[in-house]
Enzyme design. Sequence first.
Site, PDB file in Angstrom:
ATOM      1  N   THR A  53       0.852  -1.190   0.000  1.00 33.36           N
ATOM      2  CA  THR A  53       0.000   0.000   0.000  1.00 33.36           C
ATOM      3  C   THR A  53       0.887   1.238   0.000  1.00 33.36           C
ATOM      4  O   THR A  53       2.056   1.175   0.348  1.00 33.36           O
ATOM      5  CB  THR A  53      -0.921   0.039   1.245  1.00 33.36           C
ATOM      6  OG1 THR A  53      -0.129  -0.009   2.422  1.00 33.36           O
ATOM      7  CG2 THR A  53      -1.918  -1.098   1.237  1.00 33.36           C
ATOM      8  N   ASP A  54       0.295   2.347  -0.366  1.00 35.55           N
ATOM      9  CA  ASP A  54       1.006   3.621  -0.392  1.00 35.55           C
ATOM     10  C   ASP A  54       0.929   4.292   0.972  1.00 35.55           C
ATOM     11  O   ASP A  54       0.229   3.832   1.876  1.00 35.55           O
ATOM     12  CB  ASP A  54       0.393   4.549  -1.448  1.00 35.55           C
ATOM     13  CG  ASP A  54       0.609   4.039  -2.861  1.00 35.55           C
ATOM     14  OD1 ASP A  54       1.652   3.391  -3.093  1.00 35.55           O
ATOM     15  OD2 ASP A  54      -0.250   4.300  -3.724  1.00 35.55           O
ATOM     16  N   LYS A  55       1.579   5.423   1.083  1.00 34.60           N
ATOM     17  CA  LYS A  55       1.600   6.184   2.323  1.00 34.60           C
ATOM     18  C   LYS A  55       0.177   6.576   2.728  1.00 34.60           C
ATOM     19  O   LYS A  55      -0.603   7.053   1.913  1.00 34.60           O
ATOM     20  CB  LYS A  55       2.442   7.447   2.127  1.00 34.60           C
ATOM     21  CG  LYS A  55       2.520   8.333   3.337  1.00 34.60           C
ATOM     22  CD  LYS A  55       3.377   9.544   3.063  1.00 34.60           C
ATOM     23  CE  LYS A  55       3.407  10.447   4.280  1.00 34.60           C
ATOM     24  NZ  LYS A  55       4.224  11.624   4.065  1.00 34.60           N
TER      25      LYS A  55
END
Length: 138
Positions: free
Chosen positions: A122-124
């Site tokens: 997942t991204d930030k």
Amino acid sequence: WEGPVHSLAQKHGRTFMSKSSDLEQWSREELIGRIRELEQYGAHMEAKTSSRKQKKAARPFDFAKYGRRYVALKIAYLGWDYHGFASQENEDTIEARLFAALSKLRLIESRASCRYSRCGRTDKGVSALGQVISLCLR
């Protein structure tokens, strides 16, 4: 605990087990003296209790004594305060926290030796409800 301030209070007919309403009638010097006495007493008690506590020598953990099993873990996390799932240098990530916890619990010896695999990333700031990882645990 007997100290110089304790005798000062006794001289003026006051005790240190007074109610808080009695403290309003104490002089500034008596209050400061009481604070100093309590600080000394706290330092005395801390030294007394810390001398009792002796740390045990850390024993090395022997992973060879325990069996291992390859497992899949389904995890969920709130990623608001993290820089994504996958480990990155100098960033706080879910994966880094996960491995820190597994190492602390002695469930894995190292990341390299646990045959780790993840199904995604997942991204930030992104959360996940069904992230799956697999690894070999003690």
